[in-house]
Design a protein around this motif. Structure first.
Motif, mmCIF file in Angstrom:
data_model
loop_
_atom_site.group_PDB
_atom_site.id
_atom_site.type_symbol
_atom_site.label_atom_id
_atom_site.label_comp_id
_atom_site.label_asym_id
_atom_site.label_seq_id
_atom_site.Cartn_x
_atom_site.Cartn_y
_atom_site.Cartn_z
ATOM 1 N N VAL A 138 -12.998 12.458 5.287
ATOM 2 C CA VAL A 138 -14.111 11.790 5.959
ATOM 3 C C VAL A 138 -15.382 12.631 5.862
ATOM 4 O O VAL A 138 -16.473 12.114 5.589
ATOM 5 N N GLU A 139 -15.261 13.936 6.065
ATOM 6 C CA GLU A 139 -16.424 14.817 6.013
ATOM 7 C C GLU A 139 -16.978 14.917 4.590
ATOM 8 O O GLU A 139 -18.196 14.933 4.391
ATOM 9 N N ASP A 140 -16.103 14.996 3.590
ATOM 10 C CA ASP A 140 -16.551 15.074 2.191
ATOM 11 C C ASP A 140 -17.343 13.841 1.775
ATOM 12 O O ASP A 140 -18.282 13.936 0.974
ATOM 13 N N TRP A 141 -16.976 12.688 2.302
ATOM 14 C CA TRP A 141 -17.655 11.441 1.949
ATOM 15 C C TRP A 141 -18.917 11.191 2.770
ATOM 16 O O TRP A 141 -19.689 10.272 2.458
ATOM 17 N N ARG A 142 -19.148 11.990 3.812
ATOM 18 C CA ARG A 142 -20.248 11.703 4.729
ATOM 19 C C ARG A 142 -21.621 11.642 4.042
ATOM 20 O O ARG A 142 -22.390 10.695 4.277
ATOM 21 N N PRO A 143 -22.003 12.629 3.190
ATOM 22 C CA PRO A 143 -23.324 12.523 2.549
ATOM 23 C C PRO A 143 -23.470 11.247 1.719
ATOM 24 O O PRO A 143 -24.545 10.627 1.696
ATOM 25 N N TYR A 161 -25.551 7.094 -8.258
ATOM 26 C CA TYR A 161 -25.426 8.270 -7.403
ATOM 27 C C TYR A 161 -24.940 9.476 -8.216
ATOM 28 O O TYR A 161 -24.005 9.378 -9.014
ATOM 29 N N GLY A 162 -25.611 10.617 -7.987
ATOM 30 C CA GLY A 162 -25.200 11.849 -8.670
ATOM 31 C C GLY A 162 -26.277 12.457 -9.536
ATOM 32 O O GLY A 162 -25.991 13.312 -10.379
ATOM 33 N N ARG A 163 -27.524 12.065 -9.333
ATOM 34 C CA ARG A 163 -28.611 12.580 -10.172
ATOM 35 C C ARG A 163 -29.204 13.878 -9.633
ATOM 36 O O ARG A 163 -29.527 14.779 -10.400
ATOM 37 N N SER A 164 -29.357 13.990 -8.327
ATOM 38 C CA SER A 164 -29.935 15.204 -7.745
ATOM 39 C C SER A 164 -28.850 16.264 -7.552
ATOM 40 O O SER A 164 -27.655 15.966 -7.586
ATOM 41 N N ASP A 165 -29.281 17.497 -7.327
ATOM 42 C CA ASP A 165 -28.329 18.588 -7.101
ATOM 43 C C ASP A 165 -27.498 18.337 -5.844
ATOM 44 O O ASP A 165 -26.298 18.634 -5.814
ATOM 45 N N ALA A 166 -28.152 17.812 -4.805
ATOM 46 C CA ALA A 166 -27.435 17.542 -3.551
ATOM 47 C C ALA A 166 -26.369 16.463 -3.768
ATOM 48 O O ALA A 166 -25.248 16.572 -3.252
ATOM 49 N N GLU A 167 -26.715 15.445 -4.536
ATOM 50 C CA GLU A 167 -25.751 14.377 -4.814
ATOM 51 C C GLU A 167 -24.607 14.882 -5.693
ATOM 52 O O GLU A 167 -23.446 14.510 -5.499
ATOM 53 N N ALA A 213 -17.486 17.587 -4.020
ATOM 54 C CA ALA A 213 -16.636 17.736 -2.833
ATOM 55 C C ALA A 213 -15.671 16.570 -2.683
ATOM 56 O O ALA A 213 -14.598 16.709 -2.103
ATOM 57 N N ILE A 214 -16.047 15.403 -3.236
ATOM 58 C CA ILE A 214 -15.171 14.231 -3.179
ATOM 59 C C ILE A 214 -14.153 14.327 -4.307
ATOM 60 O O ILE A 214 -14.252 13.690 -5.342
ATOM 61 N N ASN A 215 -13.206 15.183 -4.140
ATOM 62 C CA ASN A 215 -12.109 15.300 -5.103
ATOM 63 C C ASN A 215 -12.564 15.624 -6.517
ATOM 64 O O ASN A 215 -11.983 15.140 -7.501
ATOM 65 N N GLY A 216 -13.614 16.427 -6.642
ATOM 66 C CA GLY A 216 -14.039 16.893 -7.961
ATOM 67 C C GLY A 216 -14.606 15.813 -8.852
ATOM 68 O O GLY A 216 -14.269 15.736 -10.043
ATOM 69 N N LEU A 217 -15.490 14.984 -8.318
ATOM 70 C CA LEU A 217 -16.093 13.908 -9.110
ATOM 71 C C LEU A 217 -17.424 14.342 -9.704
ATOM 72 O O LEU A 217 -18.132 15.183 -9.160
#
Length: 341
Positions: A54-59, A262-268, A274-278
């Motif tokens: 749940v925490e890994d998916w929060r962002p 989703y996944g373009r910025s460093d934060a993303e 963190a979501i299972n190494g995606l």
């Protein structure tokens, strides 16, 4: 003012006042109901720690809620069937599920696959594995197959693709082995619990998959050093993400667009890792389920063939059902094939 008119106006005023009070009292409930109706819920299957998933998916879910301007809740469960049932019944609108459960949902015409997970190495698939202790008596699959009644076995959830369906077919069905008769004891658990059971010596053998290995290396390196992989399956397509077909088309398009972008910025990128190494999500469709559909149907056919001699009538009935189901699934999968990347 006429004496006869005063009571009427007084009663009329009293009615208006009561109505306004009633509306004021109901307003919070109406707002709450409206919020509930507009809320989207994402279902997540949990292979390890509930809180961590749940925490890994929060962002990700917070960004999704911001993009859609709609509250997004999470429903997570270690019981895969819980998430499948919730999506089937409309209690959740989108979900990360495995391929096996996705088959039932697309076959029922309640949901459709719209995205597929992509790993950090760019892979679009993973493998089922069998774990045994390095210092134990099992050094190879031949050791397992050649010693019936000797070892304990940690199997996966019966709704799990890599923990149950794949090893049951490739390891047991193809070697004409019935696990219930072959092992002295069988338990069913999720991937993390099965891994820990082998590492701690509580079972001799257990199912797992390669996508969990990086997590174990990061969180339990000492325990991972105690186990060995004695078997790997052919490639299994990465897990799909589905949404309900009755969502408004515009909402489906916005959800799909968000996932794929989703996944373009460093934060993303950090959130996805963190979501299972995606590394991200790729556009997909029901057709990605084809390999697992073929596997499931073939396993059912093999089981039917084994019982043919005992009951020819039962065999014919099962075959008729399998033929109809194969045709139905073929239609459902091929309908989206042209949309597949």
């Amino acid at each position: 003012m006429d004496a006869n008119e005063r009571p009427f106006r007084t009663a009329h005023t009293r009615q208006r006042f009561c109505a306004l009070v009633l509306l004021a009292l109901l307003a919070p409930f109406a707002a709450s109901a409206a919020e509930k109706d507009s809320t989207l819920t994402l279902g997540l299957i949990v292979a390890g720690s509930f809180e961590k998933v749940v925490e890994d998916w929060r962002p990700f879910t917070e960004a999704l809620a911001k993009e859609l301007q709609t509250p997004v809740k999470v429903l997570a469960s270690k019981n895969y069937a819980d998430i499948s049932s919730a999506l089937m019944e409309g209690r959740i609108q989108m979900a990360w599920l495995n391929n096996k459960l996705a088959i039932d949902l697309v076959e029922s015409d309640r949901a459709t696959v719209f995205a597929q997970m992509v790993r950090l190495d760019g892979s679009r698939g993973y493998r089922s594995v069998l774990f045994a202790r390095k210092d134990g008596p099992i050094q190879s699959l031949a050791d397992v197959l050649g010693r019936p009644g000797v070892y304990s076995f940690g199997s996966g959830d019966k709704k799990s693709t890599s923990g149950y369906l794949v090893p049951n077919y490739y390891v047991f069905a193809k070697n004409k082995i019935e696990p219930q008769k072959h092992f002295k004891q069988i338990t069913h658990a999720n991937h993390l619990d099965n891994f820990l059971a082998v590492a701690d010596g509580r079972v001799d053998l257990a199912t797992n998959n390669t996508e969990e290995l990086p997590r174990y290396q990061a969180e339990f390196p000492d325990k991972l050093a105690r186990v060995r992989v004695i078997w790997e399956s052919p490639l299994i397509p990465n897990d799909p993400v589905l949404y309900r077909k009755d969502l408004p088309t515009a909402t489906q398009q916005r959800i799909r667009k968000f996932f794929i972008a989703y996944g373009r910025s460093d934060a993303e990128k950090a959130a996805l890792k963190a979501i299972n190494g995606l590394s991200g999500f790729r556009a997909s469709s029901n057709y990605q389920l084809r390999p697992v559909v073929d596997l499931e149907l073939f396993q059912m056919l093999t089981t039917a063939m084994d019982g043919k001699a005992n009951s020819p009538e039962r065999f014919q009935s099962v075959m008729d059902g399998l033929t109809k189901r194969a045709a139905r699934l073929d239609t459902v999968l091929n309908a989206t094939r042209l949309e597949s990347p």
